[in-house]
Design a protein around this motif. Structure first.
Motif, PDB file in Angstrom:
ATOM      1  N   UNK A  36       0.816  -1.131  -0.012  1.00 44.85           N
ATOM      2  CA  UNK A  36      -0.089   0.109   0.054  1.00 44.85           C
ATOM      3  C   UNK A  36       0.920   1.422   0.106  1.00 44.85           C
ATOM      4  N   UNK A  37       0.683   1.955  -0.960  1.00 45.84           N
ATOM      5  CA  UNK A  37       1.402   3.416  -1.025  1.00 45.84           C
ATOM      6  C   UNK A  37       0.592   4.591  -0.389  1.00 45.84           C
ATOM      7  N   UNK A  38       0.951   4.710   0.804  1.00 44.61           N
ATOM      8  CA  UNK A  38       0.284   5.888   1.479  1.00 44.61           C
ATOM      9  C   UNK A  38       0.879   7.224   1.212  1.00 44.61           C
ATOM     10  N   UNK A  39       0.216   8.289   0.758  1.00 44.66           N
ATOM     11  CA  UNK A  39       0.901   9.636   0.619  1.00 44.66           C
ATOM     12  C   UNK A  39       0.896  10.439   1.780  1.00 44.66           C
ATOM     13  N   UNK A  40       2.057  10.810   2.525  1.00 39.71           N
ATOM     14  CA  UNK A  40       2.056  11.723   3.550  1.00 39.71           C
ATOM     15  C   UNK A  40       2.393  13.014   3.209  1.00 39.71           C
ATOM     16  N   UNK A  46       9.305  -0.149  -4.197  1.00 38.88           N
ATOM     17  CA  UNK A  46      10.253   1.059  -4.246  1.00 38.88           C
ATOM     18  C   UNK A  46      10.295   1.558  -5.710  1.00 38.88           C
ATOM     19  N   UNK A  47      10.539   0.840  -6.813  1.00 39.85           N
ATOM     20  CA  UNK A  47      10.479   1.466  -7.978  1.00 39.85           C
ATOM     21  C   UNK A  47       9.169   2.152  -8.517  1.00 39.85           C
ATOM     22  N   UNK A  48       8.136   1.636  -8.000  1.00 39.44           N
ATOM     23  CA  UNK A  48       6.906   2.065  -8.398  1.00 39.44           C
ATOM     24  C   UNK A  48       6.596   3.371  -7.633  1.00 39.44           C
ATOM     25  N   UNK A  49       7.140   3.590  -6.282  1.00 38.41           N
ATOM     26  CA  UNK A  49       7.127   4.556  -5.460  1.00 38.41           C
ATOM     27  C   UNK A  49       7.898   5.819  -6.018  1.00 38.41           C
ATOM     28  N   UNK A  50       9.133   5.470  -6.601  1.00 39.20           N
ATOM     29  CA  UNK A  50       9.865   6.287  -7.303  1.00 39.20           C
ATOM     30  C   UNK A  50       9.211   6.824  -8.446  1.00 39.20           C
ATOM     31  N   UNK A  61       9.841   4.158   3.519  1.00 37.27           N
ATOM     32  CA  UNK A  61       9.593   5.263   3.459  1.00 37.27           C
ATOM     33  C   UNK A  61      10.306   6.012   2.327  1.00 37.27           C
ATOM     34  N   UNK A  62       9.771   6.698   1.675  1.00 42.70           N
ATOM     35  CA  UNK A  62      10.440   7.282   0.389  1.00 42.70           C
ATOM     36  C   UNK A  62       9.733   8.799   0.146  1.00 42.70           C
ATOM     37  N   UNK A  63      10.814   9.817   0.349  1.00 41.25           N
ATOM     38  CA  UNK A  63      10.376  11.139   0.105  1.00 41.25           C
ATOM     39  C   UNK A  63      10.548  11.452  -1.402  1.00 41.25           C
ATOM     40  N   UNK A  64       9.536  12.426  -1.739  1.00 44.64           N
ATOM     41  CA  UNK A  64       9.724  12.840  -3.168  1.00 44.64           C
ATOM     42  C   UNK A  64      11.071  13.531  -3.650  1.00 44.64           C
ATOM     43  N   UNK A  65      11.377  14.255  -2.721  1.00 43.70           N
ATOM     44  CA  UNK A  65      12.866  14.661  -3.112  1.00 43.70           C
ATOM     45  C   UNK A  65      13.999  13.680  -3.324  1.00 43.70           C
ATOM     46  N   UNK A  66      13.892  12.730  -2.467  1.00 49.38           N
ATOM     47  CA  UNK A  66      14.729  11.578  -2.564  1.00 49.38           C
ATOM     48  C   UNK A  66      14.567  10.752  -4.012  1.00 49.38           C
ATOM     49  N   UNK A  67      13.162  10.872  -4.596  1.00 50.83           N
ATOM     50  CA  UNK A  67      12.892  10.265  -5.850  1.00 50.83           C
ATOM     51  C   UNK A  67      13.579  10.924  -6.868  1.00 50.83           C
ATOM     52  N   UNK A  68      13.993  12.183  -6.898  1.00 52.83           N
ATOM     53  CA  UNK A  68      14.529  12.862  -7.811  1.00 52.83           C
ATOM     54  C   UNK A  68      15.986  12.647  -7.871  1.00 52.83           C
ATOM     55  N   UNK A  69      16.636  12.208  -7.022  1.00 51.69           N
ATOM     56  CA  UNK A  69      18.008  12.051  -7.080  1.00 51.69           C
ATOM     57  C   UNK A  69      18.601  10.393  -7.189  1.00 51.69           C
ATOM     58  N   UNK A  70      17.414   9.734  -6.897  1.00 50.81           N
ATOM     59  CA  UNK A  70      17.543   8.201  -7.180  1.00 50.81           C
ATOM     60  C   UNK A  70      17.961   7.778  -8.735  1.00 50.81           C
ATOM     61  N   UNK A  71      18.819   7.111  -9.056  1.00 50.22           N
ATOM     62  CA  UNK A  71      18.906   6.462 -10.126  1.00 50.22           C
ATOM     63  C   UNK A  71      18.418   5.099 -10.252  1.00 50.22           C
ATOM     64  N   UNK A  72      17.671   4.432 -11.273  1.00 50.52           N
ATOM     65  CA  UNK A  72      17.379   3.272 -11.132  1.00 50.52           C
ATOM     66  C   UNK A  72      18.177   2.506 -11.759  1.00 50.52           C
TER      67      UNK A  72
END
Length: 80
Positions: free
Chosen positions: A5-9, A30-34, A69-80
């Motif tokens: 479940x992907x809850x948005x905080x 995790x990939x889906x969240x990113x 837990x994955x912050x939106x800002x963290x998703x910007x910097x991550x390379x898959x």
């Protein structure tokens, strides 16, 4: 297959994912969240001037335990 479940905080509270998604493992979740965070940051909300970079996804398992837990800002910097 496990359900995640992907809850948005966000500042105003929590937007619960009541449906969840069946995915093979937490790495795929995790990939889906990113991808989801990146899509949301490119959405109409951002074009309207609404900053959602402080939001995060809390991914829970079927028992409700937070597994990631994955912050939106963290998703910007991550390379898959």
């Amino acid at each position: 297959m496990p359900r995640y479940f992907f809850h948005q905080v966000r500042r105003g509270g929590l937007i619960e994912d009541l449906e969840g998604s069946e995915l093979p493992d937490i790495d795929v979740a995790r990939g889906e969240a990113i991808d989801g965070a990146r899509e949301m940051m490119m959405s109409d909300a951002i074009h309207a001037g609404i900053d959602i970079s402080s939001r995060r996804f809390e991914i829970t398992d079927e028992q409700g335990a937070v597994v990631l837990s994955l912050s939106f800002t963290e998703a910007i910097a991550l390379v898959e």
